[in-house]
Design a protein around this motif. Structure first.
Motif, PDB file in Angstrom:
ATOM      1  N   ARG A   1      33.780  38.726  39.425  1.00 26.53           N
ATOM      2  CA  ARG A   1      32.707  39.005  38.471  1.00 26.53           C
ATOM      3  C   ARG A   1      32.844  40.405  37.889  1.00 26.53           C
ATOM      4  NH1 ARG A   1      29.743  36.148  42.336  1.00 26.53           N
ATOM      5  NH2 ARG A   1      28.789  38.049  43.188  1.00 26.53           N
ATOM      6  N   SER A   2      33.355  41.343  38.686  1.00 26.42           N
ATOM      7  CA  SER A   2      33.571  42.690  38.150  1.00 26.42           C
ATOM      8  C   SER A   2      34.718  42.704  37.153  1.00 26.42           C
ATOM      9  CB  SER A   2      33.841  43.678  39.285  1.00 26.42           C
ATOM     10  OG  SER A   2      35.106  43.447  39.888  1.00 26.42           O
ATOM     11  N   VAL A   3      35.729  41.841  37.364  1.00 27.61           N
ATOM     12  CA  VAL A   3      36.862  41.744  36.432  1.00 27.61           C
ATOM     13  C   VAL A   3      36.410  41.084  35.127  1.00 27.61           C
ATOM     14  CG1 VAL A   3      39.087  40.614  36.015  1.00 27.61           C
ATOM     15  CG2 VAL A   3      38.648  41.722  38.218  1.00 27.61           C
ATOM     16  N   VAL A   4      35.644  40.009  35.256  1.00 22.60           N
ATOM     17  CA  VAL A   4      35.247  39.225  34.089  1.00 22.60           C
ATOM     18  C   VAL A   4      34.101  39.898  33.339  1.00 22.60           C
ATOM     19  CG1 VAL A   4      34.261  37.016  33.362  1.00 22.60           C
ATOM     20  CG2 VAL A   4      36.045  37.072  35.130  1.00 22.60           C
ATOM     21  N   GLY A   5      33.131  40.405  34.084  1.00 22.58           N
ATOM     22  CA  GLY A   5      31.911  40.921  33.470  1.00 22.58           C
ATOM     23  C   GLY A   5      30.912  39.796  33.285  1.00 22.58           C
ATOM     24  N   THR A   6      29.667  40.155  33.076  1.00 18.44           N
ATOM     25  CA  THR A   6      28.626  39.143  32.913  1.00 18.44           C
ATOM     26  C   THR A   6      27.936  39.223  31.557  1.00 18.44           C
ATOM     27  OG1 THR A   6      27.005  40.621  33.944  1.00 18.44           O
ATOM     28  CG2 THR A   6      28.172  39.070  35.395  1.00 18.44           C
ATOM     29  N   ASP A   7      28.425  40.113  30.693  1.00 24.36           N
ATOM     30  CA  ASP A   7      27.766  40.300  29.393  1.00 24.36           C
ATOM     31  C   ASP A   7      28.682  39.970  28.220  1.00 24.36           C
ATOM     32  OD1 ASP A   7      29.515  42.373  29.806  1.00 24.36           O
ATOM     33  OD2 ASP A   7      28.168  43.941  29.058  1.00 24.36           O
TER      34      ASP A   7
ATOM     35  N   MET B   1      47.755  31.488  30.698  1.00 22.32           N
ATOM     36  CA  MET B   1      47.514  32.104  29.396  1.00 22.32           C
ATOM     37  C   MET B   1      46.184  31.587  28.862  1.00 22.32           C
ATOM     38  SD  MET B   1      48.257  34.261  27.152  1.00 22.32           S
ATOM     39  CE  MET B   1      49.863  34.790  27.750  1.00 22.32           C
ATOM     40  N   VAL B   2      45.522  32.447  28.093  1.00 23.12           N
ATOM     41  CA  VAL B   2      44.238  32.095  27.483  1.00 23.12           C
ATOM     42  C   VAL B   2      44.281  32.457  26.005  1.00 23.12           C
ATOM     43  CG1 VAL B   2      41.744  32.405  27.537  1.00 23.12           C
ATOM     44  CG2 VAL B   2      43.045  32.553  29.661  1.00 23.12           C
ATOM     45  N   TRP B   3      43.722  31.580  25.173  1.00 26.46           N
ATOM     46  CA  TRP B   3      43.640  31.808  23.729  1.00 26.46           C
ATOM     47  C   TRP B   3      42.212  31.552  23.264  1.00 26.46           C
ATOM     48  CZ3 TRP B   3      47.426  28.770  25.994  1.00 26.46           C
ATOM     49  CH2 TRP B   3      48.750  29.180  25.846  1.00 26.46           C
TER      50      TRP B   3
ATOM     51  N   PRO C   1      45.842  40.696  30.010  1.00 27.10           N
ATOM     52  CA  PRO C   1      46.225  39.277  30.031  1.00 27.10           C
ATOM     53  C   PRO C   1      45.738  38.601  31.309  1.00 27.10           C
ATOM     54  CG  PRO C   1      48.091  40.604  30.698  1.00 27.10           C
ATOM     55  CD  PRO C   1      47.005  41.571  30.296  1.00 27.10           C
ATOM     56  N   PRO C   2      45.639  37.270  31.294  1.00 26.14           N
ATOM     57  CA  PRO C   2      45.176  36.571  32.487  1.00 26.14           C
ATOM     58  C   PRO C   2      46.201  36.636  33.617  1.00 26.14           C
ATOM     59  CG  PRO C   2      45.866  35.001  30.817  1.00 26.14           C
ATOM     60  CD  PRO C   2      45.899  36.351  30.175  1.00 26.14           C
ATOM     61  N   VAL C   3      45.731  36.932  34.802  1.00 29.57           N
ATOM     62  CA  VAL C   3      46.571  36.966  35.995  1.00 29.57           C
ATOM     63  C   VAL C   3      45.830  36.221  37.093  1.00 29.57           C
ATOM     64  CG1 VAL C   3      47.752  38.397  37.693  1.00 29.57           C
ATOM     65  CG2 VAL C   3      47.523  39.215  35.342  1.00 29.57           C
ATOM     66  N   LEU C   4      46.466  35.204  37.652  1.00 27.47           N
ATOM     67  CA  LEU C   4      45.877  34.410  38.720  1.00 27.47           C
ATOM     68  C   LEU C   4      46.634  34.637  40.014  1.00 27.47           C
ATOM     69  CD1 LEU C   4      45.205  30.931  37.053  1.00 27.47           C
ATOM     70  CD2 LEU C   4      43.621  32.839  37.343  1.00 27.47           C
ATOM     71  N   GLY C   5      45.915  34.550  41.138  1.00 27.78           N
ATOM     72  CA  GLY C   5      46.550  34.640  42.428  1.00 27.78           C
ATOM     73  C   GLY C   5      47.435  33.441  42.701  1.00 27.78           C
ATOM     74  N   GLY C   6      48.316  33.581  43.674  1.00 26.29           N
ATOM     75  CA  GLY C   6      49.178  32.471  44.068  1.00 26.29           C
ATOM     76  C   GLY C   6      50.378  32.253  43.178  1.00 26.29           C
ATOM     77  N   GLY C   7      50.671  33.216  42.302  1.00 33.79           N
ATOM     78  CA  GLY C   7      51.852  33.076  41.446  1.00 33.79           C
ATOM     79  C   GLY C   7      51.721  32.002  40.391  1.00 33.79           C
TER      80      GLY C   7
END
Length: 218
Positions: free
Chosen positions: A144-150, A198-200, A188-194
């Protein structure tokens, strides 16, 4: 306000990370897909609105198959597995090393093909308040801190990433599965687990594509 994600052009086949991706606006779709008897049985069992969405997804997916797998459109079916995830068949047999994923909202439809497990998901930015209401179920405090809520676009992107990731894993958005796939970065989007991701941005929606980790692409 600056957009969180770069735009993608609807109606064109895009390639990313070995996957092919096509997104379309629902209002631009014309005609209906030619369905096999098995696909028709699935469609006929769906309620009206769900059937319309299902048919739109097959229309976009068939166009993607025609453009990516030249000559393979004849005899192709996209049918649900027992867990509901789609898979591609040709003349009744699974197409080797081709995985498919579909997504649709009220305004957009997307399909993706890849050599390994793939997930694609759309989330309308207008759905951000709904994402915020369930954020505690799918996002850790760190996420939530990475994404933000606003930021509505960021919230839509977070949902689309999680949904696309669990689709690639053939699991569900609620419960432990989504919480186990951590969003480490959004732009850019980074997900755990390798997991490559990508997001557009497409119109008023966000589109996410997630591939399985390298060791799970066979």
């Amino acid at each position: 306000m600056e957009s969180t994600f770069r735009p993608i052009t609807p109606g064109h086949v895009h390639r990313w990370g070995g996957a092919a991706l096509l997104v379309a606006r629902r209002r631009d779709l014309r005609g209906s897909p030619v369905l096999s008897p098995a696909e028709r049985r699935v469609a006929d069992a769906l309620p009206g609105r769900r059937r319309t969405e299902w048919l739109a997804g097959r229309l976009v997916a068939r166009r993607l198959v025609r453009e990516v797998l030249a000559g393979a459109a004849h005899g192709v079916e996209i049918l649900p597995r027992a867990d509901g995830s789609p898979h591609l068949l040709a003349d009744g047999a699974p197409v080797p090393a081709v995985h498919v994923s579909l997504s649709h909202t009220a305004h957009h439809v997307a399909a993706a093909l890849a050599p390994g497990p793939v997930g694609v998901d759309l989330c309308e930015t207008a759905s951000a308040p709904a994402v915020l209401r369930v954020a505690d179920h799918i996002l850790s405090a760190r996420e939530r801190s990475v994404v933000g809520t606003d930021r509505p676009e960021a919230l839509a992107g977070a949902w689309a990433l999680k949904e696309a990731a669990v689709k690639a894993d053939r699991s569900g958005i609620y419960g432990d599965a989504a919480r186990g796939i951590e969003i480490l970065g959004l732009r850019p989007p980074v997900l755990g687990g390798g997991r490559p991701a990508m997001v557009w941005r497409v119109g008023g929606a966000v589109l996410a594509l997630v591939l399985a980790p390298a060791g799970n692409r066979g």
